[in-house]
Write a protein that holds these residues in place. Sequence first.
Motif, PDB file in Angstrom:
ATOM      1  N   GLN A  68       0.856  -1.189   0.000  1.00  0.00           N
ATOM      2  CA  GLN A  68       0.000   0.000   0.000  1.00  0.00           C
ATOM      3  C   GLN A  68       0.889   1.235   0.000  1.00  0.00           C
ATOM      4  O   GLN A  68       1.969   1.239   0.590  1.00  0.00           O
ATOM      5  CB  GLN A  68      -0.920  -0.005   1.220  1.00  0.00           C
ATOM      6  N   LEU A  69       0.413   2.285  -0.664  1.00  0.00           N
ATOM      7  CA  LEU A  69       1.194   3.513  -0.829  1.00  0.00           C
ATOM      8  C   LEU A  69       0.445   4.701  -0.246  1.00  0.00           C
ATOM      9  O   LEU A  69      -0.784   4.809  -0.425  1.00  0.00           O
ATOM     10  CB  LEU A  69       1.471   3.765  -2.311  1.00  0.00           C
ATOM     11  N   VAL A  70       1.173   5.604   0.396  1.00  0.00           N
ATOM     12  CA  VAL A  70       0.576   6.811   0.951  1.00  0.00           C
ATOM     13  C   VAL A  70       1.450   8.001   0.576  1.00  0.00           C
ATOM     14  O   VAL A  70       2.627   8.053   0.938  1.00  0.00           O
ATOM     15  CB  VAL A  70       0.447   6.729   2.482  1.00  0.00           C
ATOM     16  N   GLU A  71       0.843   8.955  -0.137  1.00  0.00           N
ATOM     17  CA  GLU A  71       1.559  10.172  -0.518  1.00  0.00           C
ATOM     18  C   GLU A  71       1.328  11.274   0.507  1.00  0.00           C
ATOM     19  O   GLU A  71       0.296  11.308   1.187  1.00  0.00           O
ATOM     20  CB  GLU A  71       1.090  10.700  -1.891  1.00  0.00           C
ATOM     21  N   SER A  72       2.281  12.173   0.581  1.00  0.00           N
ATOM     22  CA  SER A  72       2.148  13.365   1.411  1.00  0.00           C
ATOM     23  C   SER A  72       3.067  14.450   0.869  1.00  0.00           C
ATOM     24  O   SER A  72       3.916  14.188   0.018  1.00  0.00           O
ATOM     25  CB  SER A  72       2.490  13.059   2.872  1.00  0.00           C
ATOM     26  N   GLY A  73       2.879  15.661   1.385  1.00  0.00           N
ATOM     27  CA  GLY A  73       3.760  16.764   1.019  1.00  0.00           C
ATOM     28  C   GLY A  73       3.153  17.798   0.099  1.00  0.00           C
ATOM     29  O   GLY A  73       3.759  18.835  -0.162  1.00  0.00           O
ATOM     30  N   GLY A  74       1.959  17.536  -0.398  1.00  0.00           N
ATOM     31  CA  GLY A  74       1.320  18.521  -1.258  1.00  0.00           C
ATOM     32  C   GLY A  74       0.941  19.769  -0.489  1.00  0.00           C
ATOM     33  O   GLY A  74       0.686  19.729   0.711  1.00  0.00           O
ATOM     34  N   ASN A  75       0.907  20.897  -1.212  1.00  0.00           N
ATOM     35  CA  ASN A  75       0.612  22.172  -0.551  1.00  0.00           C
ATOM     36  C   ASN A  75       0.359  23.240  -1.594  1.00  0.00           C
ATOM     37  O   ASN A  75       0.468  22.992  -2.803  1.00  0.00           O
ATOM     38  CB  ASN A  75       1.795  22.580   0.331  1.00  0.00           C
ATOM     39  N   LEU A  76       0.004  24.403  -1.128  1.00  0.00           N
ATOM     40  CA  LEU A  76      -0.095  25.595  -1.969  1.00  0.00           C
ATOM     41  C   LEU A  76       1.272  26.273  -1.962  1.00  0.00           C
ATOM     42  O   LEU A  76       1.836  26.538  -0.891  1.00  0.00           O
ATOM     43  CB  LEU A  76      -1.158  26.535  -1.418  1.00  0.00           C
ATOM     44  N   VAL A  77       1.787  26.563  -3.144  1.00  0.00           N
ATOM     45  CA  VAL A  77       3.103  27.177  -3.251  1.00  0.00           C
ATOM     46  C   VAL A  77       3.066  28.222  -4.368  1.00  0.00           C
ATOM     47  O   VAL A  77       2.298  28.087  -5.323  1.00  0.00           O
ATOM     48  CB  VAL A  77       4.183  26.107  -3.522  1.00  0.00           C
ATOM     49  N   GLN A  78       3.889  29.242  -4.232  1.00  0.00           N
ATOM     50  CA  GLN A  78       3.950  30.288  -5.249  1.00  0.00           C
ATOM     51  C   GLN A  78       4.777  29.819  -6.447  1.00  0.00           C
ATOM     52  O   GLN A  78       5.662  28.963  -6.305  1.00  0.00           O
ATOM     53  CB  GLN A  78       4.559  31.552  -4.666  1.00  0.00           C
ATOM     54  N   PRO A  79       4.523  30.373  -7.615  1.00  0.00           N
ATOM     55  CA  PRO A  79       5.360  30.050  -8.779  1.00  0.00           C
ATOM     56  C   PRO A  79       6.836  30.277  -8.471  1.00  0.00           C
ATOM     57  O   PRO A  79       7.200  31.266  -7.829  1.00  0.00           O
ATOM     58  CB  PRO A  79       4.858  31.014  -9.850  1.00  0.00           C
ATOM     59  N   GLY A  80       7.658  29.359  -8.921  1.00  0.00           N
ATOM     60  CA  GLY A  80       9.081  29.410  -8.629  1.00  0.00           C
ATOM     61  C   GLY A  80       9.471  28.703  -7.347  1.00  0.00           C
ATOM     62  O   GLY A  80      10.664  28.540  -7.069  1.00  0.00           O
ATOM     63  N   GLY A  81       8.497  28.307  -6.566  1.00  0.00           N
ATOM     64  CA  GLY A  81       8.767  27.641  -5.302  1.00  0.00           C
ATOM     65  C   GLY A  81       9.078  26.167  -5.461  1.00  0.00           C
ATOM     66  O   GLY A  81       9.118  25.636  -6.570  1.00  0.00           O
ATOM     67  N   SER A  82       9.277  25.518  -4.319  1.00  0.00           N
ATOM     68  CA  SER A  82       9.651  24.104  -4.298  1.00  0.00           C
ATOM     69  C   SER A  82       8.778  23.332  -3.314  1.00  0.00           C
ATOM     70  O   SER A  82       8.287  23.898  -2.326  1.00  0.00           O
ATOM     71  CB  SER A  82      11.118  23.946  -3.887  1.00  0.00           C
ATOM     72  N   LEU A  83       8.637  22.055  -3.608  1.00  0.00           N
ATOM     73  CA  LEU A  83       7.964  21.125  -2.700  1.00  0.00           C
ATOM     74  C   LEU A  83       8.662  19.784  -2.817  1.00  0.00           C
ATOM     75  O   LEU A  83       9.215  19.450  -3.877  1.00  0.00           O
ATOM     76  CB  LEU A  83       6.488  20.944  -3.058  1.00  0.00           C
ATOM     77  N   ARG A  84       8.591  19.007  -1.749  1.00  0.00           N
ATOM     78  CA  ARG A  84       9.049  17.621  -1.812  1.00  0.00           C
ATOM     79  C   ARG A  84       7.896  16.712  -1.403  1.00  0.00           C
ATOM     80  O   ARG A  84       7.382  16.817  -0.283  1.00  0.00           O
ATOM     81  CB  ARG A  84      10.255  17.360  -0.912  1.00  0.00           C
ATOM     82  N   LEU A  85       7.502  15.855  -2.320  1.00  0.00           N
ATOM     83  CA  LEU A  85       6.458  14.871  -2.051  1.00  0.00           C
ATOM     84  C   LEU A  85       7.101  13.567  -1.588  1.00  0.00           C
ATOM     85  O   LEU A  85       8.202  13.225  -2.014  1.00  0.00           O
ATOM     86  CB  LEU A  85       5.626  14.617  -3.304  1.00  0.00           C
ATOM     87  N   SER A  86       6.377  12.860  -0.739  1.00  0.00           N
ATOM     88  CA  SER A  86       6.831  11.557  -0.262  1.00  0.00           C
ATOM     89  C   SER A  86       5.794  10.502  -0.594  1.00  0.00           C
ATOM     90  O   SER A  86       4.586  10.775  -0.565  1.00  0.00           O
ATOM     91  CB  SER A  86       7.059  11.585   1.257  1.00  0.00           C
ATOM     92  N   CYS A  87       6.261   9.323  -0.882  1.00  0.00           N
ATOM     93  CA  CYS A  87       5.405   8.160  -1.126  1.00  0.00           C
ATOM     94  C   CYS A  87       5.940   7.050  -0.237  1.00  0.00           C
ATOM     95  O   CYS A  87       7.028   6.519  -0.502  1.00  0.00           O
ATOM     96  CB  CYS A  87       5.455   7.782  -2.600  1.00  0.00           C
ATOM     97  N   VAL A  88       5.190   6.725   0.800  1.00  0.00           N
ATOM     98  CA  VAL A  88       5.626   5.709   1.759  1.00  0.00           C
ATOM     99  C   VAL A  88       4.906   4.398   1.483  1.00  0.00           C
ATOM    100  O   VAL A  88       3.671   4.371   1.399  1.00  0.00           O
ATOM    101  CB  VAL A  88       5.372   6.167   3.206  1.00  0.00           C
ATOM    102  N   ALA A  89       5.674   3.340   1.349  1.00  0.00           N
ATOM    103  CA  ALA A  89       5.110   2.011   1.135  1.00  0.00           C
ATOM    104  C   ALA A  89       4.903   1.310   2.470  1.00  0.00           C
ATOM    105  O   ALA A  89       5.660   1.516   3.423  1.00  0.00           O
ATOM    106  CB  ALA A  89       6.041   1.190   0.256  1.00  0.00           C
ATOM    107  N   SER A  90       3.880   0.455   2.511  1.00  0.00           N
ATOM    108  CA  SER A  90       3.537  -0.236   3.757  1.00  0.00           C
ATOM    109  C   SER A  90       4.572  -1.289   4.132  1.00  0.00           C
ATOM    110  O   SER A  90       4.630  -1.731   5.291  1.00  0.00           O
ATOM    111  CB  SER A  90       2.168  -0.897   3.620  1.00  0.00           C
ATOM    112  N   GLU A  91       5.391  -1.675   3.157  1.00  0.00           N
ATOM    113  CA  GLU A  91       6.432  -2.660   3.411  1.00  0.00           C
ATOM    114  C   GLU A  91       7.529  -2.462   2.387  1.00  0.00           C
ATOM    115  O   GLU A  91       7.331  -1.775   1.367  1.00  0.00           O
ATOM    116  CB  GLU A  91       5.865  -4.080   3.292  1.00  0.00           C
ATOM    117  N   PHE A  92       8.664  -3.075   2.660  1.00  0.00           N
ATOM    118  CA  PHE A  92       9.751  -2.962   1.699  1.00  0.00           C
ATOM    119  C   PHE A  92       9.307  -3.537   0.363  1.00  0.00           C
ATOM    120  O   PHE A  92       8.672  -4.579   0.291  1.00  0.00           O
ATOM    121  CB  PHE A  92      10.980  -3.725   2.199  1.00  0.00           C
TER     122      PHE A  92
END
Length: 121
Positions: A3-27
């Motif tokens: 199973q996969l769970v994403e996080s890290g989304g947000n509102l950001v201004q043009p030119g900005g940065s974000l880092r998204l994560s995708c965590v798996a339930s197991e290796f």
Amino acid sequence: QVQLVESGGNLVQPGGSLRLSCVASEFTRDYISWFRQAPGKEREGIACIRSDGSNTYYLDSVRRRFTVSRDNSKNTVYLQMNNLKPEDTAVYYCAARKVACHYNAIHYTTWGQGTQVTVSS
């Protein structure tokens, strides 16, 4: 099935940065891809990383701005997004596949729930 769970989304201004994560339930040794879907548009594959992290693939429109990486010790795949543009606004998903990267969403059966990225001033 992992199973996969994403996080890290947000509102950001043009030119900005974000880092998204995708965590798996197991290796997992699955290939992990990032997709995005904007309102009224099809889901498009934008990046993919091989199981051991040795190869990465990008859609041309995000190449040199986005970087996909994985830390298998944390069962996590990251998508670093720099110089974000309004056209990057979408729900971002990660997906897993046993064999090889593919940019077409129909080839994936394991998906996360998505995380919203909005790029706006």
